[in-house]
Motif scaffolding. Structure first.
Motif, PDB file in Angstrom:
ATOM      1  N   ARG A   1       0.833  -1.199   0.000  1.00 12.01           N
ATOM      2  CA  ARG A   1       0.000   0.000   0.000  1.00 12.01           C
ATOM      3  C   ARG A   1       0.870   1.253   0.000  1.00 12.01           C
ATOM      4  NH1 ARG A   1      -5.247  -0.847   1.000  1.00 12.01           N
ATOM      5  NH2 ARG A   1      -5.913  -2.918   1.718  1.00 12.01           N
ATOM      6  N   PRO A   2       0.335   2.377  -0.434  1.00 12.35           N
ATOM      7  CA  PRO A   2       1.111   3.629  -0.362  1.00 12.35           C
ATOM      8  C   PRO A   2       1.453   3.961   1.085  1.00 12.35           C
ATOM      9  CG  PRO A   2      -0.818   3.888  -1.777  1.00 12.35           C
ATOM     10  CD  PRO A   2      -0.974   2.563  -1.086  1.00 12.35           C
ATOM     11  N   ALA A   3       2.686   4.323   1.308  1.00 11.21           N
ATOM     12  CA  ALA A   3       3.118   4.622   2.675  1.00 11.21           C
ATOM     13  C   ALA A   3       2.683   6.031   3.068  1.00 11.21           C
ATOM     14  CB  ALA A   3       4.633   4.503   2.795  1.00 11.21           C
ATOM     15  N   PRO A   4       2.266   6.231   4.306  1.00 10.41           N
ATOM     16  CA  PRO A   4       1.957   7.580   4.772  1.00 10.41           C
ATOM     17  C   PRO A   4       3.231   8.396   4.899  1.00 10.41           C
ATOM     18  CG  PRO A   4       1.909   6.044   6.604  1.00 10.41           C
ATOM     19  CD  PRO A   4       2.109   5.223   5.361  1.00 10.41           C
ATOM     20  N   PRO A   5       3.140   9.715   4.936  1.00  5.32           N
ATOM     21  CA  PRO A   5       4.341  10.535   5.128  1.00  5.32           C
ATOM     22  C   PRO A   5       5.042  10.172   6.430  1.00  5.32           C
ATOM     23  CG  PRO A   5       2.452  11.899   4.516  1.00  5.32           C
ATOM     24  CD  PRO A   5       1.921  10.539   4.804  1.00  5.32           C
ATOM     25  N   THR A   6       6.358  10.274   6.431  1.00  4.03           N
ATOM     26  CA  THR A   6       7.117   9.992   7.653  1.00  4.03           C
ATOM     27  C   THR A   6       6.850  11.098   8.678  1.00  4.03           C
ATOM     28  OG1 THR A   6       8.857   8.943   6.362  1.00  4.03           O
ATOM     29  CG2 THR A   6       9.409   9.601   8.605  1.00  4.03           C
TER      30      THR A   6
END
Length: 436
Positions: free
Chosen positions: A338-343
């Motif tokens: 899945r697309p990773a959330p912003p760090t």
């Protein structure tokens, strides 16, 4: 030796894009990072077999209250009750009171050998899974010769320390970092006679740098705590701490009924040596998705045991509650394609000696930073850490909550905006209006 196999992903395993989705995940560690990893996996759609192993025989609990509320909260604050997830509902199998002894990840999947945390309380067994997530946390650091010093990292430690710190007890805290300062303030308020010994020139020297750390020095005297900076400890005895002499002060002994070694933590990774790469400090070097640099693809790491490197903040050591809470989302996303959330921006909160501190971002080294102070040092201030070009790298607030949200917004998504130093140092000017 018992052996509990969990199926390894076959060639026909489901995929999302080019990612082979795991059918089984073993999370080693049942603290906040392990619990949140389990919760994120389920929230993001993982329907496979999930096992969670924990060394302590307690359900997951919150660690910050152990020092911040040492005398006012005598029972663990259970993370389930706080809404962070219920292991019994999330995992297919939960094993508490089991300590990991060996990791093997030289083929498809990985295997972890477990032993009872209490010797003689059971037999070893080996678990297999497509992916092992290491959320094993850290342990309090204490020199081997300091047998008489207590530490504070778990609920048992807090109970032991609380029982010794009766009003009138003489407490010597070795280390003026986050935990040392928090306990010192709590103990002084409880009626103990408190001395804090710190080898560095200022409190919080390693965490926030010399300039910012120096601003906290007056807090100790105001709280009735005797602070000794620049003093190294050469020995800890049952009734005293021995301090080395300096150019201006002779060696001396500080009488103590209780000694607390608040000298930091070390990742609980000694058992992993040779199986996965470790940094010089024993941490697992990971990216934002928890992948271990140079390690096997079947192993991930998160929380206190990991050192995460990102393009925005460089190497960010583990050991902070917010990282254990937020980083499992990206780890789960990476595993599930899945697309990773912003760090998230690094974030630390501390309550010490009657003051609230918040650190946002990653302060650069003292020789590579311009420090700007805004606000009244006595009433509440914010320290801004600026790199070349007056670019914001981090901010430390003390009793100035209005700047916390602004710092998080300014540093979000890898932004390091350049600031007008004159406006940034004016406490009446909102930080957003100091951006060039």
């Amino acid at each position: 030796m018992g052996r509990v196999p969990v199926p390894i992903v076959p060639a026909s395993a489901p995929t999302r894009g080019r990612v082979v989705l795991p059918r089984s995940v073993l999370v080693v560690g049942a603290g906040l990072a392990g619990l949140r990893t389990a919760a994120e996996l389920r929230a993001q759609g993982f329907a496979g077999h999930l096992t969670v192993v924990g060394a302590e025989d307690r359900a997951p609990y919150d660690r910050p209250p152990l020092s911040k509320e040492l005398f006012t909260r005598t029972e663990p604050l259970w993370l389930t009750a706080e809404g962070y997830g219920d292991l019994g509902e999330l995992a297919d199998r939960v094993l508490l009171g089991r300590r990991a002894r060996r990791l093997e990840a030289d083929g498809p999947g990985a295997r972890v050998t477990l032993a009872p945390a209490v010797p003689g309380a059971g037999t070893e067994e080996t678990l297999e899974a497509d992916v092992v997530v290491l959320a094993v946390g850290a342990a309090a650091a204490r020199p081997a010769s300091w047998d008489h010093a207590l530490t504070l990292h778990g609920a048992d430690d807090a109970e032991r320390l609380r029982g010794r710190l009766v009003p009138g007890a003489r407490l010597v805290v070795v280390g003026a970092g986050w935990i040392g300062a928090e306990v010192a303030g709590q103990a002084a308020r409880h009626g103990c006679e408190v001395t804090v010994v710190e080898a560095a020139p200022t409190p919080l020297h390693r965490q926030v740098g010399a300039a910012a750390g120096a601003l906290t020095v007056p807090w100790y005297a105001a709280a009735g705590v005797d602070l000794r900076c620049g003093r190294a400890v050469t020995a800890v005895r049952p009734d005293a701490v021995v301090l080395a002499g300096t150019a201006r002060e002779p060696a001396e002994e500080v009488t103590a009924d209780v000694v607390l070694a608040a000298t930091g933590v070390r990742p609980a990774t000694a058992w992993l040596a040779g199986a996965v790469p470790l940094t010089a400090h024993g941490a697992l070097p990971v990216d934002a998705a928890g992948r271990v640099r140079g390690g096997p693809p079947s192993v991930r790491a998160v929380g206190d045991c990991a050192e995460m490197t990102t393009p925005d903040f460089g190497a960010v050591p583990g050991g902070h509650w917010d990282a254990a809470l937020s980083h499992p989302a990206a780890l789960a996303a990476g595993l599930l394609g899945r697309p990773a959330p912003p760090t998230p921006v690094p974030y630390v909160f501390s309550t010490q000696l009657g003051h609230d501190l918040t650190l946002v971002g990653q302060p650069p080294a003292d020789d590579d930073v311009e420090v700007v102070v805004r606000g009244d040092v006595a009433a509440g201030f914010t320290v801004l850490y600026l790199r070349a070009g007056h670019r914001l790298a981090a901010g430390l607030t003390a009793d100035r909550p209005r700047d916390v949200a602004a710092l998080r917004r300014l540093l979000a998504a890898g932004s390091h905006p350049a600031l007008d130093v004159g406006r940034a140092s004016d406490p009446e000017v909102p930080l957003r209006r100091a951006v060039l």
